[in-house]
Design a protein around this motif. Structure first.
Motif, PDB file in Angstrom:
ATOM      1  N   LEU A   1       0.832  -1.205   0.000  1.00 33.63           N
ATOM      2  CA  LEU A   1       0.000   0.000   0.000  1.00 33.63           C
ATOM      3  C   LEU A   1       0.867   1.257   0.000  1.00 33.63           C
ATOM      4  CD1 LEU A   1      -2.896  -1.069   2.412  1.00 33.63           C
ATOM      5  CD2 LEU A   1      -3.049  -0.656  -0.041  1.00 33.63           C
ATOM      6  N   PHE A   2       1.989   1.200   0.744  1.00 36.02           N
ATOM      7  CA  PHE A   2       2.914   2.346   0.768  1.00 36.02           C
ATOM      8  C   PHE A   2       3.407   2.663  -0.648  1.00 36.02           C
ATOM      9  CE2 PHE A   2       7.298   3.889   0.793  1.00 36.02           C
ATOM     10  CZ  PHE A   2       7.166   5.032   1.572  1.00 36.02           C
ATOM     11  N   MET A   3       3.831   1.602  -1.336  1.00 31.07           N
ATOM     12  CA  MET A   3       4.343   1.802  -2.699  1.00 31.07           C
ATOM     13  C   MET A   3       3.235   2.311  -3.625  1.00 31.07           C
ATOM     14  SD  MET A   3       7.497   1.198  -2.479  1.00 31.07           S
ATOM     15  CE  MET A   3       8.244   0.928  -4.089  1.00 31.07           C
ATOM     16  N   LEU A   4       2.054   1.700  -3.477  1.00 33.05           N
ATOM     17  CA  LEU A   4       0.925   2.094  -4.328  1.00 33.05           C
ATOM     18  C   LEU A   4       0.590   3.574  -4.118  1.00 33.05           C
ATOM     19  CD1 LEU A   4      -1.436   0.953  -6.193  1.00 33.05           C
ATOM     20  CD2 LEU A   4      -2.781   0.856  -4.092  1.00 33.05           C
ATOM     21  N   PHE A   5       0.482   3.962  -2.845  1.00 36.41           N
ATOM     22  CA  PHE A   5       0.052   5.332  -2.566  1.00 36.41           C
ATOM     23  C   PHE A   5       1.134   6.362  -2.886  1.00 36.41           C
ATOM     24  CE2 PHE A   5      -3.421   3.222  -0.505  1.00 36.41           C
ATOM     25  CZ  PHE A   5      -4.488   4.099  -0.669  1.00 36.41           C
ATOM     26  N   THR A   6       2.386   6.032  -2.562  1.00 36.14           N
ATOM     27  CA  THR A   6       3.436   7.019  -2.872  1.00 36.14           C
ATOM     28  C   THR A   6       3.735   7.074  -4.366  1.00 36.14           C
ATOM     29  OG1 THR A   6       5.128   5.360  -2.387  1.00 36.14           O
ATOM     30  CG2 THR A   6       4.642   6.957  -0.639  1.00 36.14           C
ATOM     31  N   ARG A   7       3.924   5.887  -4.977  1.00 35.92           N
ATOM     32  CA  ARG A   7       4.386   5.861  -6.369  1.00 35.92           C
ATOM     33  C   ARG A   7       3.261   6.114  -7.375  1.00 35.92           C
ATOM     34  NH1 ARG A   7       8.005   5.610  -3.083  1.00 35.92           N
ATOM     35  NH2 ARG A   7      10.018   4.582  -3.432  1.00 35.92           N
ATOM     36  N   VAL A   8       2.120   5.486  -7.138  1.00 34.03           N
ATOM     37  CA  VAL A   8       1.047   5.603  -8.137  1.00 34.03           C
ATOM     38  C   VAL A   8       0.186   6.838  -7.876  1.00 34.03           C
ATOM     39  CG1 VAL A   8      -0.958   4.459  -9.189  1.00 34.03           C
ATOM     40  CG2 VAL A   8       1.022   3.099  -8.452  1.00 34.03           C
ATOM     41  N   PHE A   9      -0.183   7.048  -6.597  1.00 36.40           N
ATOM     42  CA  PHE A   9      -1.107   8.163  -6.308  1.00 36.40           C
ATOM     43  C   PHE A   9      -0.399   9.436  -5.842  1.00 36.40           C
ATOM     44  CE2 PHE A   9      -3.901   4.364  -5.170  1.00 36.40           C
ATOM     45  CZ  PHE A   9      -4.464   4.305  -6.440  1.00 36.40           C
ATOM     46  N   GLY A  10       0.912   9.330  -5.588  1.00 33.68           N
ATOM     47  CA  GLY A  10       1.659  10.512  -5.181  1.00 33.68           C
ATOM     48  C   GLY A  10       1.251  11.067  -3.831  1.00 33.68           C
ATOM     49  N   VAL A  11       0.829  10.178  -2.927  1.00 36.61           N
ATOM     50  CA  VAL A  11       0.403  10.627  -1.596  1.00 36.61           C
ATOM     51  C   VAL A  11       1.638  10.818  -0.711  1.00 36.61           C
ATOM     52  CG1 VAL A  11      -0.940   9.921   0.447  1.00 36.61           C
ATOM     53  CG2 VAL A  11      -1.827   9.473  -1.849  1.00 36.61           C
ATOM     54  N   TYR A  12       1.536  11.736   0.240  1.00 41.82           N
ATOM     55  CA  TYR A  12       2.603  12.034   1.193  1.00 41.82           C
ATOM     56  C   TYR A  12       3.077  10.754   1.875  1.00 41.82           C
ATOM     57  CZ  TYR A  12       4.702  14.321   5.319  1.00 41.82           C
ATOM     58  OH  TYR A  12       5.526  14.747   6.318  1.00 41.82           O
ATOM     59  N   ASP A  13       4.382  10.589   2.003  1.00 40.36           N
ATOM     60  CA  ASP A  13       4.908   9.288   2.434  1.00 40.36           C
ATOM     61  C   ASP A  13       4.447   8.843   3.828  1.00 40.36           C
ATOM     62  OD1 ASP A  13       6.442  11.222   3.635  1.00 40.36           O
ATOM     63  OD2 ASP A  13       8.396  10.316   3.132  1.00 40.36           O
ATOM     64  N   LEU A  14       4.413   9.798   4.797  1.00 40.27           N
ATOM     65  CA  LEU A  14       3.993   9.391   6.149  1.00 40.27           C
ATOM     66  C   LEU A  14       2.541   8.915   6.161  1.00 40.27           C
ATOM     67  CD1 LEU A  14       5.643  12.083   8.477  1.00 40.27           C
ATOM     68  CD2 LEU A  14       6.351   9.715   8.116  1.00 40.27           C
ATOM     69  N   LEU A  15       1.699   9.589   5.378  1.00 37.17           N
ATOM     70  CA  LEU A  15       0.290   9.186   5.306  1.00 37.17           C
ATOM     71  C   LEU A  15       0.151   7.829   4.617  1.00 37.17           C
ATOM     72  CD1 LEU A  15      -2.697   9.800   5.764  1.00 37.17           C
ATOM     73  CD2 LEU A  15      -2.728  10.989   3.552  1.00 37.17           C
ATOM     74  N   SER A  16       0.908   7.623   3.559  1.00 36.99           N
ATOM     75  CA  SER A  16       0.871   6.341   2.846  1.00 36.99           C
ATOM     76  C   SER A  16       1.250   5.197   3.777  1.00 36.99           C
ATOM     77  CB  SER A  16       1.848   6.355   1.672  1.00 36.99           C
ATOM     78  OG  SER A  16       1.479   7.351   0.761  1.00 36.99           O
TER      79      SER A  16
END
Ligand SMILES: Nc1nc2c(ncn2[C@@H]2O[C@H](COP(=O)(O)OP(=O)(O)OP(=O)(O)O)[C@@H](O)[C@H]2O)c(=O)[nH]1
Ligand SMILES: [Mg+2]
Length: 358
Positions: A321-336
């Motif tokens: 999920l971390f990779m998905l949210f940071t890499r694909v959705f560009g979400v802030y890393d701590l939130l991801s």
């Protein structure tokens, strides 16, 4: 001398069922001492008159409640007012075939403290249920097995057809919500030996079903209530508290490593290290605090390995999920990272409770 069996039958408008029911119970239990305790909630269809006339010929005891309603409380009323050492509970509508009563009694005579008539052991089943009803029934069983792991001793704690030794449960401690009583008897009573005997759940041929949509909601409330009363909820809350401490370790280490530890360009490694560290601190706290009373008979190494394995899979969810949210959705890393931690948490609790500290 054989022990007396009290067969408790809650009824509400079952006029056409109770004659064949009483006849078939009496035939099945001929050779035993028994009484049939009909607990009726002031039926309007003449059930009471029919039951009274049956009492002339069969050992029927009729209890009529005029100010109270409800299947589960009717059963408790029967338990409190019966005389048998063995208590059997069954429905009046012939969905529970009386012919298997001797199998249930034999299970008790062979050493069980409680025995369930079961649809989910070899030889058991249901007649002509549609897919939806089957799925609801299986789903309800799964809910109890996962949320109340001690119910896993029985494959079918939901059939409503069971027998137990009366001395093993205090009826004053039974406080059911809604419809189901067997699950509560199993969890609140003290039963060392549990047995199941197969039966086929028949179709209702006379009278009306009292099942309503609200029954499912009541059931979930009841399971939640039993979680509170059996200590499951306390463990869940402690696991959350431990999990929160793990979040601090996890996020804190990630933050330290990426901001001051030289891993700014290797954030995925920082996540892995954060996960590893929190697995170890969480294990220590869960083993000594959350599940301290569930360690008996299990090896420390076994628990550690199971917890690690479960958490590694949970961490896989978190990492993915971390990779998905940071890499694909560009979400802030701590939130991801936090989103991953929550998803992994639920996995971790239920697998560990049902496996590592079962
Ligand atoms: N005393 C009493 N008995 C009840 C009450 N509700 C249901 N019953 C009895 O409990 C038994 C089970 O009720 P059913 O309506 O058959 O429930 P079910 O078997 O889960 O549902 P179906 O498969 O649709 O029949 C039957 O003997 C009913 O007569 C109630 O409020 N009071
Ligand atoms: Mg029924």
């Amino acid at each position: 001398m054989k022990e007396t069996i009290s067969v408790i039958v809650p009824t509400y408008n079952e006029k056409d069922n109770i004659v064949p029911l009483v006849e078939r119970i009496s035939k099945a239990l001929s050779g035993y001492n028994f009484e049939i305790v009909i607990v009726d909630d002031n039926s309007s269809d003449g059930t009471i008159d029919v039951a009274n006339s049956l009492a002339a010929k069969y050992p029927v005891k009729l209890l009529v409640r005029r100010n109270e309603k409800g299947l589960a409380t009717a059963v408790i009323h029967g338990i409190k007012n019966c005389s048998g050492k063995y208590v059997c509970v069954m429905d009046a509508d012939l969905q529970h075939p009386p012919e298997i009563l001797p199998d249930l009694v034999k299970a008790i005579e062979n050493g069980a403290d409680i025995a369930f008539a079961s649809r989910y052991v070899p030889g058991g089943g249901v007649k002509d249920w549609g897919l939806v009803r089957r799925m609801i029934s299986k789903g309800a069983t799964k809910v109890s097995h996962v949320l109340l792991p001690s119910s896993r001793r029985v494959k079918d704690p939901m059939s409503g057809f069971f027998i137990f030794k009366r001395e093993n449960v205090d009826p004053d401690k039974l406080k059911p919500i809604g419809y189901k009583i067997a699950l509560e008897v199993l969890l609140i009573g003290h039963f060392e030996h549990v047995a199941e005997v197969p039966f086929i759940f028949e179709d209702r041929t006379a009278g009306k079903s009292k099942l309503r949509a609200k029954t499912q909601i009541d059931y979930l409330k009841h399971v939640f209530n039993l979680m509170a009363r059996t200590g499951e909820l306390a463990m869940f809350i402690k696991f959350i508290a431990v999990g929160l401490s793990g979040v601090i370790v996890n996020e804190g280490l990630y933050w330290l490593l990426t901001r001051y530890g030289g891993l700014a360009d290797y954030d995925y490694w920082a996540v892995v290290i954060g996960i590893e560290a929190s697995i170890l601190t969480n294990f220590t706290l869960n083993d000594t605090f959350t599940f301290a009373r569930r360690r008996a008979g299990k090896s420390f190494i076994g628990r550690l390995l199971k917890f690690n394995l479960t958490c590694v899979v949970g961490a896989g969810v978190q990492w993915g999920l971390f990779m998905l949210f940071t890499r694909v959705f560009g979400v802030y890393d701590l939130l991801s990272n936090f989103i991953g931690i929550v998803a992994g948490f639920l996995w971790n609790y239920f697998v560990n409770r049902n496996w590592t500290w079962k």
